[in-house]
Scaffold this motif. Structure first.
Motif, PDB file in Angstrom:
ATOM      1  N   GLU A 230      54.174  22.533 -10.412  1.00  0.00           N
ATOM      2  CA  GLU A 230      55.243  21.850 -11.135  1.00  0.00           C
ATOM      3  C   GLU A 230      56.355  22.825 -11.510  1.00  0.00           C
ATOM      4  OE1 GLU A 230      54.197  18.864 -14.247  1.00  0.00           O
ATOM      5  OE2 GLU A 230      55.194  20.313 -15.570  1.00  0.00           O
ATOM      6  N   TRP A 236      61.140  22.228 -16.404  1.00  0.00           N
ATOM      7  CA  TRP A 236      60.217  21.263 -17.002  1.00  0.00           C
ATOM      8  C   TRP A 236      60.868  19.895 -17.097  1.00  0.00           C
ATOM      9  CZ3 TRP A 236      59.952  17.979 -21.123  1.00  0.00           C
ATOM     10  CH2 TRP A 236      58.682  17.546 -21.510  1.00  0.00           C
ATOM     11  N   SER A 240      56.085  15.646 -17.022  1.00  0.00           N
ATOM     12  CA  SER A 240      55.179  16.774 -16.795  1.00  0.00           C
ATOM     13  C   SER A 240      53.722  16.438 -17.101  1.00  0.00           C
ATOM     14  CB  SER A 240      55.613  17.957 -17.661  1.00  0.00           C
ATOM     15  OG  SER A 240      54.673  19.001 -17.604  1.00  0.00           O
ATOM     16  N   GLY A 266      53.674  23.657 -21.549  1.00  0.00           N
ATOM     17  CA  GLY A 266      54.836  22.973 -21.006  1.00  0.00           C
ATOM     18  C   GLY A 266      55.881  22.687 -22.057  1.00  0.00           C
TER      19      GLY A 266
END
Length: 496
Positions: A230, A236, A240, A266
């Motif tokens: 990711e 971000w 997510s 995150g």
């Protein structure tokens, strides 16, 4: 100046499932009486679990737990050391008390998981439990095809989660969560629960709680977001799979988050909502994509450009202490929103990114920022920042802060402070000028904006060093918010 504000809706997840009602008729299962000399334990192997990592052991482990609950007195459940037990769906138990689930280092491996509505199912769920210990068990999602929680306790009383390891589940690793908490924000049902010595890695949320007297002590939470696929795809995003490390959610009261290591999340390392009586102490938080520690007193958010929340939708965090934490390389380290009675003291903050070290943000009242060490590598943002009242072009008034004191902090920064005129500031580092926008800088001088925190003269806990050895300081000049001298005060206890 761009302030740090919350960018997402408050986390309120429905993690508890329904339970079928049981009629008060003679159809209830007969309790299993313990045989003379019984040691009080049931092994999952006694109910046919293979523990070979291939056989689906879900039903067999469920049978062992059901048998333990049906025993009189209720028995504890053990897993043999080192075995891997494949499970494909939720294992649950309600009404269990005065017992232990001992993993002995065994693993529940979620493989080929049964489909579930997002985050509704949990690998191991315990509800209405009292004086239960879960220890030394690993829960791992091996293929991440479905959105499961790892371990969930709901309506839990005097319980311990110790040495549990949860890896790669797609929602929350470890939860003590009652859904929903009381609608007025009063505490949830669970109380007196200890989560300690656990490891949570690669999950969407690490540890999430609401309830009373919950202690989250000495755990390790690591999402390793920066090394995920990711992260390699770009910045971000709100979709997510990796959010916050430790969540203290609405309904929590008397929560302690202490001695944890939290890394590469995150979003925030520690994220809290409209909680009461919270202590966040002696944690190490590093490399989080958003805040290191965020206290978000808002329980309901509006998705709007300016994030303005109507008064009727506001709740606050009450009684927050943030002390002794080390925060390194997070995007914004300590951020306080809509909180009342906040103490931030003795933290070490090193900020390498485009944000502040400590932000006392909108809607916060009665906050004290004392004795922190802030190293601010961003030359364009203040190390310590206090939000003033702001009027938007359409006339909307965005709340600022009230009754904030900043004192005795060690700041290493090109741009030390940003504070509105009614902030109490006691300071002795910087370059000797006060700009018209409320930025406070001072070298060799002690200056205050608006008010001076004084007790019989110079104040409490401040020092002034003479310019040459052997000389003494006889008086100190005091300035107002515009830099105008207010005259001198005598120093009776001289410092050479």
């Amino acid at each position: 100046m761009t302030d740090m504000v919350n960018r997402r809706n408050a986390l309120r997840v429905a993690m508890t499932g329904g339970a079928a009602a049981v009629g008060a008729v003679a159809m209830a299962p007969t309790a299993v009486q313990a045989a003379p000399g019984d040691d009080g334990w049931i092994s999952v192997l006694d109910h046919g679990a293979a523990g070979d990592g291939v056989t689906d052991d879900t039903a067999r482990i469920q049978a062992a737990l059901d048998a333990a609950k049906a025993s009189v007195p209720q028995k504890s459940v053990s897993f043999p050391a080192g075995r891997v037990f494949r499970v494909t769906g939720e294992i649950s138990l309600a009404g269990y008390a005065n017992a232990t689930i001992a993993g002995n280092g065994a693993t529940l491996a979620l493989t080929g998981a049964k489909p579930t509505a997002a985050h509704i199912s949990t690998v191991l769920r315990l509800t209405d439990v009292r004086e239960i210990t879960i220890e030394d068990l690993t829960i791992r999602d091996t293929d991440r095809t479905q959105v499961y929680n790892g371990l969930l306790l709901a309506k839990a009383h005097r319980c311990v989660i110790r040495g549990v390891r949860v890896m790669d589940v797609r929602f929350t690793g470890i939860s003590v969560f009652d859904n929903p908490p009381a609608p007025d924000g009063s505490p949830a049902v669970s109380d007196d629960v200890l989560i300690t010595g656990c490891v949570v890695e690669g999950t969407r949320q690490g540890i999430s709680v609401n309830g009373r007297d919950i202690r989250i002590i000495g755990n390790h939470v690591a999402m390793d977001w920066w090394s995920t696929d990711e992260a390699k795809r770009g910045p971000w995003q709100s979709t997510s799979d990796y959010y916050d490390g430790i969540n203290v959610l609405a309904g929590s009261d008397r929560t302690v988050v202490s001695g944890n290591t939290i890394t590469d999340c995150g979003q925030s390392g520690v994220y809290t909502q409209s909680v009461r009586n919270l202590v966040v102490a002696d944690n190490t938080v590093t490399g989080c994509v958003l805040r290191g520690i965020e206290i978000d007193g808002q329980r309901k958010h509006l998705e709007s450009a300016d994030d303005v929340v109507p008064e009727k939708d506001k709740l606050r965090a009450y009684g927050v202490t943030i002390t002794g934490n080390t925060l390194l390389d997070n995007l914004g380290n300590i951020n306080i929103l809509y909180a009342l009675d906040v103490t931030i003291t003795g933290n070490r903050v090193h900020n390498k990114r485009e944000s502040t070290c400590i932000a006392i943000n909108r809607g916060t009242e009665h906050a004290v920022v004392v004795g922190n060490h802030c190293r601010q590598d961003d030359p364009y943002r203040a190390a310590i920042w206090v939000k003033p009242v702001e009027t938007l072009p359409d006339g909307t008034v965005v709340p600022g802060t009230k009754n904030v004191t900043i004192a005795w902090n060690n700041v290493e920064a090109a741009y030390d402070w940003y504070a509105p005129a009614d902030t109490v500031v006691m300071q002795r580092t910087g370059d000797a000028e006060i700009s018209t926008v409320g930025t406070i800088k001072a070298t060799g001088a002690i200056r205050a904006t608006g008010k001076m925190l004084a007790a019989g003269g110079l104040g409490v806990g401040n020092s002034a060093t003479a310019s040459r050895p052997g000389t003494v300081i006889r008086k100190v000049e005091i300035f107002d918010a515009d830099g105008k001298s207010l005259g001198f005060i005598p120093v009776y206890n001289s410092i050479t």
